[in-house]
Design an enzyme around this catalytic site. Structure first.
Site, PDB file in Angstrom:
ATOM      1  N   CYS A 134     -62.365 100.644  48.643  1.00 19.64           N
ATOM      2  CA  CYS A 134     -63.067  99.862  47.632  1.00 19.64           C
ATOM      3  C   CYS A 134     -62.528 100.163  46.230  1.00 19.64           C
ATOM      4  O   CYS A 134     -61.471  99.676  45.858  1.00 19.64           O
ATOM      5  CB  CYS A 134     -64.576 100.099  47.730  1.00 19.64           C
ATOM      6  SG  CYS A 134     -65.552  98.810  46.895  1.00 19.64           S
ATOM      7  N   HIS A 242     -65.531  98.832  53.110  1.00 18.50           N
ATOM      8  CA  HIS A 242     -65.933 100.204  53.426  1.00 18.50           C
ATOM      9  C   HIS A 242     -65.893 100.447  54.935  1.00 18.50           C
ATOM     10  O   HIS A 242     -66.828 100.103  55.659  1.00 18.50           O
ATOM     11  CB  HIS A 242     -67.349 100.471  52.920  1.00 18.50           C
ATOM     12  CG  HIS A 242     -67.445 100.595  51.440  1.00 18.50           C
ATOM     13  ND1 HIS A 242     -67.449 101.808  50.785  1.00 18.50           N
ATOM     14  CD2 HIS A 242     -67.529  99.640  50.474  1.00 18.50           C
ATOM     15  CE1 HIS A 242     -67.537 101.606  49.488  1.00 18.50           C
ATOM     16  NE2 HIS A 242     -67.589 100.305  49.267  1.00 18.50           N
ATOM     17  N   GLU A 244     -66.054 103.357  56.320  1.00 23.63           N
ATOM     18  CA  GLU A 244     -66.776 104.584  56.654  1.00 23.63           C
ATOM     19  C   GLU A 244     -68.232 104.345  57.033  1.00 23.63           C
ATOM     20  O   GLU A 244     -68.835 105.149  57.761  1.00 23.63           O
ATOM     21  CB  GLU A 244     -66.705 105.569  55.475  1.00 23.63           C
ATOM     22  CG  GLU A 244     -67.684 105.356  54.343  1.00 23.63           C
ATOM     23  CD  GLU A 244     -67.361 104.167  53.433  1.00 23.63           C
ATOM     24  OE1 GLU A 244     -68.202 103.818  52.588  1.00 23.63           O
ATOM     25  OE2 GLU A 244     -66.257 103.594  53.577  1.00 23.63           O
TER      26      GLU A 244
END
Length: 272
Positions: A134, A242, A244
């Site tokens: 990001c 993202h 994660e």
């Protein structure tokens, strides 16, 4: 670091912190999701890299971070609500000095900007694996001389790239739009596909590409969603989304994190 750690082949990566100022107290902070995803799916250990104030000349800070990062095997540039200040990434150091508005909640975080700039300088010197997420993608572009749209909502009307603040946080990280993956690139080789559906929680976005950057994925409205450094001999990839957040259940995120982890292991074996 101990020889035992090296013999076990456990790579160690530096993960960028962000600065938070509350009640006059400065705090470096990082969401646990990054640590959990990297530990589990990249099979690396994590060291949190602290943000940087302007208390030393840039060259001195560079030397200190270089000494630290020589003991690491990779760099992760995390996301954050703040927008980066491109002036910090000016190699002439024109915006390096402290300012009263260095830290403005959800808007400015120049201590993080300084950290990312210097960390990228060291990673470039060491040819170290890098994963940008990001804000990290935007930093990797600006570091190479690229520019950003300050607010995509005023320049790109096809897709809403901002999160919906009216829904629960976990749902904000659900996939909301597709991206086209460039054939023959690093990302394509990792995911073994040509299209993804990704989450989207960003205000800024790439306007002009920096030098030596390869576009790895693009949204339907033309916003660059992934990039890599062409001249790198190792894994240096950045994503606008993202991976994660839902890595525990998303196979594509696991593939990306796994590829980064393997690059860090190879760097460990080659350099140390």
């Amino acid at each position: 670091m101990s020889d035992t750690r090296r013999h076990l082949g456990c790579a160690v990566v530096g993960v960028t912190a962000n600065r938070h100022l509350h009640d006059g107290v400065h705090r470096d902070w990082l969401r646990r999701r990054y640590i959990e995803a990297l530990t589990r799916h990249a099979s690396v250990e994590c060291v949190i890299l602290p943000t940087i104030d302007r208390d030393l000349p840039c060259d001195a800070i560079f030397q200190r971070l270089r000494d630290l990062m020589r003991r690491l095997d990779g760099l992760v540039l995390t996301g954050d609500e703040s927008d980066l200040d491109p002036g910090i990434f000016d190699r002439n150091g024109g915006a390096w000095a402290l300012a009263e508005d260095d830290i403005v909640a959800c808007r400015t975080d120049r201590p993080r900007d300084r950290l990312s700039m210097v960390a990228l300088m060291v990673a470039e010197e060491l040819d170290m694996p890098v994963l940008g997420i990001c804000r990290g993608l935007q930093e990797m572009n600006v570091y190479r001389g690229g520019t950003l749209h300050e607010d995509l909502s005023s320049t790109h009307k096809g897709i809403s790239h901002r999160e919906n603040p009216e829904i629960p946080r976990d749902e904000q990280y659900r996939p909301v739009h597709t991206v086209k993956v460039a054939s023959g690139g690093l990302l394509s080789s990792v995911i073994e596909g040509d299209e993804l559906c990704v989450n989207s929680l960003h205000r800024q976005g790439i306007a002009e590409l920096g030098e030596g950057i390869r576009v790895e994925a693009v949204a339907g409205d033309g916003v660059v969603e992934a990039l890599s450094y062409r001249n790198s001999r190792t894994f240096q990839l950045a994503l606008q989304w993202h991976p994660e957040w839902h890595a525990s259940s998303d196979v594509i995120s696991q593939k990306i994190l796994g590829a980064f982890g393997r690059a860090c292991e190879a760097y460990n074996a080659a350099v140390h």
